[in-house]
Motif scaffolding. Structure first.
Motif, PDB file in Angstrom:
ATOM      1  N   THR A  27      13.634   6.389   7.898  1.00  0.00           N
ATOM      2  CA  THR A  27      13.757   5.495   6.715  1.00  0.00           C
ATOM      3  C   THR A  27      14.131   3.913   7.137  1.00  0.00           C
ATOM      4  O   THR A  27      13.539   3.224   7.044  1.00  0.00           O
ATOM      5  CB  THR A  27      15.059   6.197   5.805  1.00  0.00           C
ATOM      6  OG1 THR A  27      14.724   7.207   5.400  1.00  0.00           O
ATOM      7  CG2 THR A  27      14.937   5.038   4.635  1.00  0.00           C
ATOM      8  N   ARG A  28      15.024   4.051   8.046  1.00  0.00           N
ATOM      9  CA  ARG A  28      15.770   2.853   8.648  1.00  0.00           C
ATOM     10  C   ARG A  28      14.580   2.243   9.838  1.00  0.00           C
ATOM     11  O   ARG A  28      14.435   0.889   9.609  1.00  0.00           O
ATOM     12  CB  ARG A  28      16.953   2.797   9.530  1.00  0.00           C
ATOM     13  CG  ARG A  28      17.444   1.619  10.159  1.00  0.00           C
ATOM     14  CD  ARG A  28      18.240   0.981   8.856  1.00  0.00           C
ATOM     15  NE  ARG A  28      18.754  -0.464   9.616  1.00  0.00           N
ATOM     16  CZ  ARG A  28      17.871  -1.420   9.482  1.00  0.00           C
ATOM     17  NH1 ARG A  28      16.803  -1.634   8.623  1.00  0.00           N
ATOM     18  NH2 ARG A  28      18.409  -2.759   9.622  1.00  0.00           N
ATOM     19  N   ALA A  29      13.880   2.969  10.470  1.00  0.00           N
ATOM     20  CA  ALA A  29      12.802   2.545  11.267  1.00  0.00           C
ATOM     21  C   ALA A  29      11.720   2.059  10.565  1.00  0.00           C
ATOM     22  O   ALA A  29      11.193   1.002  10.851  1.00  0.00           O
ATOM     23  CB  ALA A  29      12.275   3.809  12.068  1.00  0.00           C
ATOM     24  N   ALA A  30      11.371   2.544   9.551  1.00  0.00           N
ATOM     25  CA  ALA A  30      10.344   2.128   8.608  1.00  0.00           C
ATOM     26  C   ALA A  30      10.629   0.742   7.984  1.00  0.00           C
ATOM     27  O   ALA A  30       9.942  -0.399   8.002  1.00  0.00           O
ATOM     28  CB  ALA A  30      10.109   2.996   7.398  1.00  0.00           C
ATOM     29  N   GLU A  31      11.875   0.538   7.567  1.00  0.00           N
ATOM     30  CA  GLU A  31      12.385  -0.837   6.949  1.00  0.00           C
ATOM     31  C   GLU A  31      12.194  -1.884   8.035  1.00  0.00           C
ATOM     32  O   GLU A  31      11.763  -2.909   8.052  1.00  0.00           O
ATOM     33  CB  GLU A  31      13.944  -0.848   6.607  1.00  0.00           C
ATOM     34  CG  GLU A  31      14.166   0.059   5.527  1.00  0.00           C
ATOM     35  CD  GLU A  31      15.738   0.297   4.992  1.00  0.00           C
ATOM     36  OE1 GLU A  31      16.314  -0.279   5.752  1.00  0.00           O
ATOM     37  OE2 GLU A  31      15.924   1.051   4.323  1.00  0.00           O
ATOM     38  N   SER A  38       6.686   6.956   4.415  1.00  0.00           N
ATOM     39  CA  SER A  38       5.436   7.751   4.444  1.00  0.00           C
ATOM     40  C   SER A  38       4.326   7.489   5.655  1.00  0.00           C
ATOM     41  O   SER A  38       3.965   8.317   6.364  1.00  0.00           O
ATOM     42  CB  SER A  38       4.733   7.926   3.241  1.00  0.00           C
ATOM     43  OG  SER A  38       4.190   6.695   2.865  1.00  0.00           O
ATOM     44  N   ALA A  39       4.307   6.081   5.822  1.00  0.00           N
ATOM     45  CA  ALA A  39       3.413   5.633   6.943  1.00  0.00           C
ATOM     46  C   ALA A  39       4.087   6.011   8.297  1.00  0.00           C
ATOM     47  O   ALA A  39       3.486   6.648   9.234  1.00  0.00           O
ATOM     48  CB  ALA A  39       3.220   4.096   6.828  1.00  0.00           C
ATOM     49  N   VAL A  40       5.375   5.660   8.350  1.00  0.00           N
ATOM     50  CA  VAL A  40       5.900   6.365   9.637  1.00  0.00           C
ATOM     51  C   VAL A  40       6.052   7.834  10.053  1.00  0.00           C
ATOM     52  O   VAL A  40       5.596   8.375  10.944  1.00  0.00           O
ATOM     53  CB  VAL A  40       7.401   5.862   9.732  1.00  0.00           C
ATOM     54  CG1 VAL A  40       8.164   6.218  10.927  1.00  0.00           C
ATOM     55  CG2 VAL A  40       7.550   4.300   9.630  1.00  0.00           C
ATOM     56  N   SER A  41       6.027   8.521   8.942  1.00  0.00           N
ATOM     57  CA  SER A  41       6.304  10.020   9.170  1.00  0.00           C
ATOM     58  C   SER A  41       4.842  10.663   9.413  1.00  0.00           C
ATOM     59  O   SER A  41       4.480  11.412  10.201  1.00  0.00           O
ATOM     60  CB  SER A  41       6.661  10.592   7.693  1.00  0.00           C
ATOM     61  OG  SER A  41       7.966  10.227   7.461  1.00  0.00           O
ATOM     62  N   HIS A  42       3.717   9.651   8.697  1.00  0.00           N
ATOM     63  CA  HIS A  42       2.551  10.135   9.042  1.00  0.00           C
ATOM     64  C   HIS A  42       1.976   9.868  10.635  1.00  0.00           C
ATOM     65  O   HIS A  42       1.483  10.651  11.069  1.00  0.00           O
ATOM     66  CB  HIS A  42       1.476   9.451   8.339  1.00  0.00           C
ATOM     67  CG  HIS A  42      -0.031   9.705   8.313  1.00  0.00           C
ATOM     68  ND1 HIS A  42      -0.579  11.098   8.060  1.00  0.00           N
ATOM     69  CD2 HIS A  42      -1.142   9.062   8.870  1.00  0.00           C
ATOM     70  CE1 HIS A  42      -1.881  10.685   8.387  1.00  0.00           C
ATOM     71  NE2 HIS A  42      -1.954   9.698   8.967  1.00  0.00           N
ATOM     72  N   LYS A  43       2.393   8.792  11.094  1.00  0.00           N
ATOM     73  CA  LYS A  43       2.225   8.473  12.386  1.00  0.00           C
ATOM     74  C   LYS A  43       2.936   9.699  13.447  1.00  0.00           C
ATOM     75  O   LYS A  43       2.463  10.017  14.362  1.00  0.00           O
ATOM     76  CB  LYS A  43       2.938   7.278  12.891  1.00  0.00           C
ATOM     77  CG  LYS A  43       2.163   5.917  12.319  1.00  0.00           C
ATOM     78  CD  LYS A  43       2.935   4.522  12.658  1.00  0.00           C
ATOM     79  CE  LYS A  43       2.180   3.497  12.104  1.00  0.00           C
ATOM     80  NZ  LYS A  43       0.975   3.063  12.726  1.00  0.00           N
ATOM     81  N   MET A  44       4.208  10.060  12.873  1.00  0.00           N
ATOM     82  CA  MET A  44       4.696  11.214  13.651  1.00  0.00           C
ATOM     83  C   MET A  44       4.123  12.350  13.782  1.00  0.00           C
ATOM     84  O   MET A  44       3.972  13.193  14.526  1.00  0.00           O
ATOM     85  CB  MET A  44       6.282  11.265  13.338  1.00  0.00           C
ATOM     86  CG  MET A  44       7.022  10.242  13.456  1.00  0.00           C
ATOM     87  SD  MET A  44       7.450   9.769  15.380  1.00  0.00           S
ATOM     88  CE  MET A  44       6.158   8.311  15.362  1.00  0.00           C
ATOM     89  N   ARG A  45       3.483  12.555  12.498  1.00  0.00           N
ATOM     90  CA  ARG A  45       2.691  14.155  12.397  1.00  0.00           C
ATOM     91  C   ARG A  45       1.225  13.823  13.010  1.00  0.00           C
ATOM     92  O   ARG A  45       1.077  15.019  13.938  1.00  0.00           O
ATOM     93  CB  ARG A  45       2.341  14.399  10.775  1.00  0.00           C
ATOM     94  CG  ARG A  45       3.702  14.764  10.151  1.00  0.00           C
ATOM     95  CD  ARG A  45       3.303  15.436   8.768  1.00  0.00           C
ATOM     96  NE  ARG A  45       2.616  14.338   7.928  1.00  0.00           N
ATOM     97  CZ  ARG A  45       3.273  13.688   7.052  1.00  0.00           C
ATOM     98  NH1 ARG A  45       4.668  13.887   6.886  1.00  0.00           N
ATOM     99  NH2 ARG A  45       2.796  12.592   6.183  1.00  0.00           N
ATOM    100  N   ARG A  46       0.750  12.658  13.200  1.00  0.00           N
ATOM    101  CA  ARG A  46      -0.280  12.594  13.979  1.00  0.00           C
ATOM    102  C   ARG A  46      -0.116  12.600  15.587  1.00  0.00           C
ATOM    103  O   ARG A  46      -0.964  13.385  16.253  1.00  0.00           O
ATOM    104  CB  ARG A  46      -1.093  11.187  13.737  1.00  0.00           C
ATOM    105  CG  ARG A  46      -1.902  11.344  12.350  1.00  0.00           C
ATOM    106  CD  ARG A  46      -2.512   9.764  12.180  1.00  0.00           C
ATOM    107  NE  ARG A  46      -3.312   9.193  13.135  1.00  0.00           N
ATOM    108  CZ  ARG A  46      -3.907   8.192  13.300  1.00  0.00           C
ATOM    109  NH1 ARG A  46      -3.430   7.289  12.117  1.00  0.00           N
ATOM    110  NH2 ARG A  46      -4.465   7.741  14.304  1.00  0.00           N
ATOM    111  N   LEU A  47       1.088  12.108  15.902  1.00  0.00           N
ATOM    112  CA  LEU A  47       1.374  12.339  17.201  1.00  0.00           C
ATOM    113  C   LEU A  47       1.659  13.794  17.780  1.00  0.00           C
ATOM    114  O   LEU A  47       1.365  14.178  18.781  1.00  0.00           O
ATOM    115  CB  LEU A  47       2.879  11.152  17.330  1.00  0.00           C
ATOM    116  CG  LEU A  47       3.029  10.993  19.048  1.00  0.00           C
ATOM    117  CD1 LEU A  47       2.054  10.343  19.565  1.00  0.00           C
ATOM    118  CD2 LEU A  47       4.368  10.069  18.782  1.00  0.00           C
TER     119      LEU A  47
END
Length: 198
Positions: A27-31, A38-47
């Motif tokens: 959450t804080r990283a996304a800010e 959700s965009a940051v979580s998606h990047k992690m899932r793709r990684l």
């Protein structure tokens, strides 16, 4: 071998990974990155899909990163460092001028010398003048315009929107089990001087 060679590490995903570690969560990283959670979580899932391993631990009360995630963090910092250095060194703009940088004594024993060395190689036309002082002195010099930037200690409630938090640490008061303290008397305390942060 073909399967390994077809895998790729996305630079933006690695930057998000480092931000998650630096700021303590998605959450804080996304800010900070200006992205949605959700965009940051998606990047992690793709990684994770690309590497075929779990990077973030999703179990309750577990550490933020798995063992593989911790390993990847080390690589990510190195990859981003050399990536950003290459981009800067090949860019057409040439920085010139002077920077007055303040730092505390404890930060001089960190990676700062390596970072300043890299900055010097990338921007030889920039003169960096450093001062080592206590945090309260540096903050006063910043407010007076005597410094362009400084690495200082602040309490959480003193952090301003323009400040960049490099790391957080928890303050602990400790004493010997043999030391008896009276609730009615002052606590003996040793500090540097009136400019000591504590």
């Amino acid at each position: 071998m073909a399967g390994i060679m077809s895998r790729r590490l996305d630079v933006d995903a690695l930057r998000a990974l480092v931000a998650i570690e630096k700021h303590g969560g998605v959450t804080r990283a996304a800010e900070v990155l200006g992205l949605s959670q959700s965009a940051v979580s998606h990047k992690m899932r793709r990684l994770e899909a690309s590497l075929d391993c779990e990077i973030l631990s999703r179990k309750p009360n577990a550490p933020l990163f798995t063992t593989a995630g911790h390993d990847l963090l080390g690589y990510a910092r190195r990859i981003l460092g050399i990536h950003d250095e290459a981009v800067l060194s090949l860019s057409k703009s040439t920085l010139q001028g002077k920077i007055a940088l303040g730092m505390t004594e404890d930060t001089t024993c960190t990676d700062l010398s390596r970072i300043l060395g890299r900055f010097r190689r990338l921007h030889p036309e920039v003169s960096v003048r450093t001062q080592v002082r206590m945090s309260l002195v540096l903050r006063e010099q910043l407010s007076q315009g005597a410094l362009d930037a400084a690495i200082v200690q602040l309490f959480q409630h003193e952090v301003r929107p323009a400040d960049i938090v490099l790391y957080r640490e928890t303050l602990h008061w400790v004493k010997s089990p043999d030391l008896v303290l009276s609730k009615e008397k002052p606590i003996p305390f040793l500090s540097f001087d009136e400019n000591c942060f504590y």
